[in-house]
Design a protein around this motif. Structure first.
Motif, PDB file in Angstrom:
ATOM      1  N   VAL A   1      30.902  15.465  66.088  1.00  0.00           N
ATOM      2  CA  VAL A   1      31.382  16.758  65.581  1.00  0.00           C
ATOM      3  C   VAL A   1      32.415  17.341  66.537  1.00  0.00           C
ATOM      4  O   VAL A   1      33.487  17.814  66.143  1.00  0.00           O
ATOM      5  CB  VAL A   1      30.183  17.737  65.386  1.00  0.00           C
ATOM      6  N   GLN A   2      32.106  17.254  67.856  1.00  0.00           N
ATOM      7  CA  GLN A   2      33.046  17.741  68.872  1.00  0.00           C
ATOM      8  C   GLN A   2      34.338  16.917  68.818  1.00  0.00           C
ATOM      9  O   GLN A   2      35.444  17.466  68.890  1.00  0.00           O
ATOM     10  CB  GLN A   2      32.393  17.647  70.267  1.00  0.00           C
ATOM     11  N   ALA A   3      34.189  15.598  68.675  1.00  0.00           N
ATOM     12  CA  ALA A   3      35.372  14.713  68.621  1.00  0.00           C
ATOM     13  C   ALA A   3      36.259  15.109  67.447  1.00  0.00           C
ATOM     14  O   ALA A   3      37.492  15.154  67.563  1.00  0.00           O
ATOM     15  CB  ALA A   3      34.937  13.261  68.510  1.00  0.00           C
ATOM     16  N   GLU A   4      35.634  15.426  66.305  1.00  0.00           N
ATOM     17  CA  GLU A   4      36.427  15.789  65.124  1.00  0.00           C
ATOM     18  C   GLU A   4      37.141  17.125  65.346  1.00  0.00           C
ATOM     19  O   GLU A   4      38.312  17.289  64.986  1.00  0.00           O
ATOM     20  CB  GLU A   4      35.524  15.875  63.903  1.00  0.00           C
ATOM     21  N   ARG A   5      36.420  18.063  65.987  1.00  0.00           N
ATOM     22  CA  ARG A   5      37.028  19.365  66.293  1.00  0.00           C
ATOM     23  C   ARG A   5      38.277  19.170  67.177  1.00  0.00           C
ATOM     24  O   ARG A   5      39.334  19.753  66.947  1.00  0.00           O
ATOM     25  CB  ARG A   5      35.988  20.199  67.052  1.00  0.00           C
ATOM     26  N   GLU A   6      38.133  18.309  68.181  1.00  0.00           N
ATOM     27  CA  GLU A   6      39.261  18.057  69.100  1.00  0.00           C
ATOM     28  C   GLU A   6      40.425  17.416  68.352  1.00  0.00           C
ATOM     29  O   GLU A   6      41.587  17.799  68.541  1.00  0.00           O
ATOM     30  CB  GLU A   6      38.800  17.157  70.256  1.00  0.00           C
ATOM     31  N   GLN A   7      40.092  16.456  67.495  1.00  0.00           N
ATOM     32  CA  GLN A   7      41.153  15.753  66.761  1.00  0.00           C
ATOM     33  C   GLN A   7      41.874  16.700  65.799  1.00  0.00           C
ATOM     34  O   GLN A   7      43.103  16.629  65.638  1.00  0.00           O
ATOM     35  CB  GLN A   7      40.565  14.557  66.008  1.00  0.00           C
TER      36      GLN A   7
ATOM     37  N   MET B   1      34.075  10.362  73.922  1.00  0.00           N
ATOM     38  CA  MET B   1      33.329  11.540  73.410  1.00  0.00           C
ATOM     39  C   MET B   1      32.241  11.056  72.458  1.00  0.00           C
ATOM     40  O   MET B   1      32.533  10.455  71.433  1.00  0.00           O
ATOM     41  CB  MET B   1      34.356  12.457  72.745  1.00  0.00           C
TER      42      MET B   1
ATOM     43  N   ARG C   1      38.292  14.137  80.027  1.00  0.00           N
ATOM     44  CA  ARG C   1      37.396  15.298  79.891  1.00  0.00           C
ATOM     45  C   ARG C   1      37.812  16.318  80.967  1.00  0.00           C
ATOM     46  O   ARG C   1      37.012  16.744  81.818  1.00  0.00           O
ATOM     47  CB  ARG C   1      35.905  14.939  80.021  1.00  0.00           C
TER      48      ARG C   1
ATOM     49  N   ASP D   1      29.787  12.955  70.981  1.00  0.00           N
ATOM     50  CA  ASP D   1      29.393  13.873  69.898  1.00  0.00           C
ATOM     51  C   ASP D   1      30.473  13.830  68.815  1.00  0.00           C
ATOM     52  O   ASP D   1      31.581  14.332  69.003  1.00  0.00           O
ATOM     53  CB  ASP D   1      29.246  15.289  70.494  1.00  0.00           C
TER      54      ASP D   1
ATOM     55  N   ARG E   1      41.664  14.511  76.830  1.00  0.00           N
ATOM     56  CA  ARG E   1      40.370  14.165  76.213  1.00  0.00           C
ATOM     57  C   ARG E   1      39.735  12.964  76.913  1.00  0.00           C
ATOM     58  O   ARG E   1      38.532  12.946  77.170  1.00  0.00           O
ATOM     59  CB  ARG E   1      40.577  13.879  74.724  1.00  0.00           C
TER      60      ARG E   1
END
Ligand code: BEZ
Ligand code: FE
Length: 289
Positions: free
Chosen positions: A5-11, A1, A48, A3, A45
């Motif tokens: 910000v997206q990675a942090e949201r997922e985590q 991943m 994807r 991005d 993840r």
């Protein structure tokens, strides 16, 4: 991943779900749920995973459940073809000295199979070439194990276990006990390759990925005796056409045995058959943990 910000949201979602199990009163259950959550999210993840794929997966698992009956366990089959059954068996039956190795149990064991005497015939009329099976049961200290219960079961030459027929036959399964020297001998059938049940979702998955449902030719054993670890195993036929391509990854080098074909040679007990085979399986039981 890529991005962040997206990675942090997922985590954050993973962490929240993992924490949701913190209050579980059973520590082991908590550990299982948190570990499975982490790994399942990691897979989604990494892949994807699309919503369509997720729906396909749910549908596959639904059909797997719907295929299960009293006599058909499609989830175990799934575990088998993923190699998970063999992994769990390997972790829980670590090698002990020269003890015989374990392999997959399979779905075709039936409790209460008939007793046979030493030299008896476990085929009970099932189709196939007669096979004289003999061996000993010993502990890792080399001492004979007297009175070990030996359960044996196998498919007939058409690749079917008795329970796969519509009638109520009992065939190609039995139990006997090791004698005063720890020895055993019986008539079975020369094992032949057969497919695992592949008319359900697991079979469709194997076809979709280009994998064969065939199992290497084998004869099942389960051996129990007081003071010893239960042994669930098979013996495999040396030179078998499926061999290491076994659909459930059950083959181990130490379990491959020579089934010697005999033609026109007298049988050990005078039974009148012209073509038969013989095999020796010396079993070593690990002590109870
Ligand atoms: C068997 O050997 O009987 C078996 C093992 C795993 C899956 C299906 C069948
Ligand atoms: Fe089998």
């Amino acid at each position: 991943m890529s991005d962040p910000v997206q990675a942090e949201r997922e985590q954050m979602l993973v962490d929240t779900v993992v924490r949701s199990f913190d209050g579980a009163p059973d520590d082991r259950l908590k550990q299982v749920m948190q570990t499975v959550t982490r790994h399942v999210h990691a897979a989604a993840r990494e892949l994807r995973l699309t919503e369509t794929e997720w729906n396909t997966m749910i549908d596959f698992l639904t059909r797997t459940g719907q295929t299960c009956t009293d006599t058909r366990q499609e989830f175990i089959l799934l575990s088998d073809v993923l190699g998970l059954s063999m992994q769990v068996i390997g972790m829980n039956n670590p090698p002990v000295a020269d003890a015989t190795e374990a392999t997959v149990f399979g779905p075709f064991f039936v409790d209460g199979a008939p007793a046979i005497q030493q030299g008896g015939d476990m085929s009970f009329g099932a189709a196939g070439e007669p096979c004289w099976v003999r061996g000993t049961v010993r502990g890792t200290d080399g001492r004979p194990v007297v009175g070990a219960r030996i359960e044996v079961w196998e498919a007939d030459e058409d690749g079917l276990y008795d329970v796969q027929y519509d009638d109520d036959r009992t065939a190609a399964r039995a139990h006997l006990f090791s004698d005063d020297n720890g020895a055993f001998r019986f008539w079975g059938l020369t094992p032949t390759p057969y497919p695992i049940p592949h008319d359900g979702p697991v079979g469709s998955m194997l076809a979709a990925v280009g994998r064969s449902p065939m199992r290497a030719s084998h004869l099942h054993f389960m051996v129990t005796a007081d003071g010893y670890r239960r042994l669930v195993t098979h013996i495999f036929v040396d030179g078998d056409e499926i061999g290491w391509k076994d659909a459930v990854f059950g083959v181990k080098e130490s379990l491959i045995k020579q089934f010697v074909r005999r033609e026109g040679v007298p049988t050990p007990d005078g039974r009148a058959v012209s073509t038969w085979s013989e095999v020796t399986f010396d079993i070593v039981l690990a002590p109870s943990p």
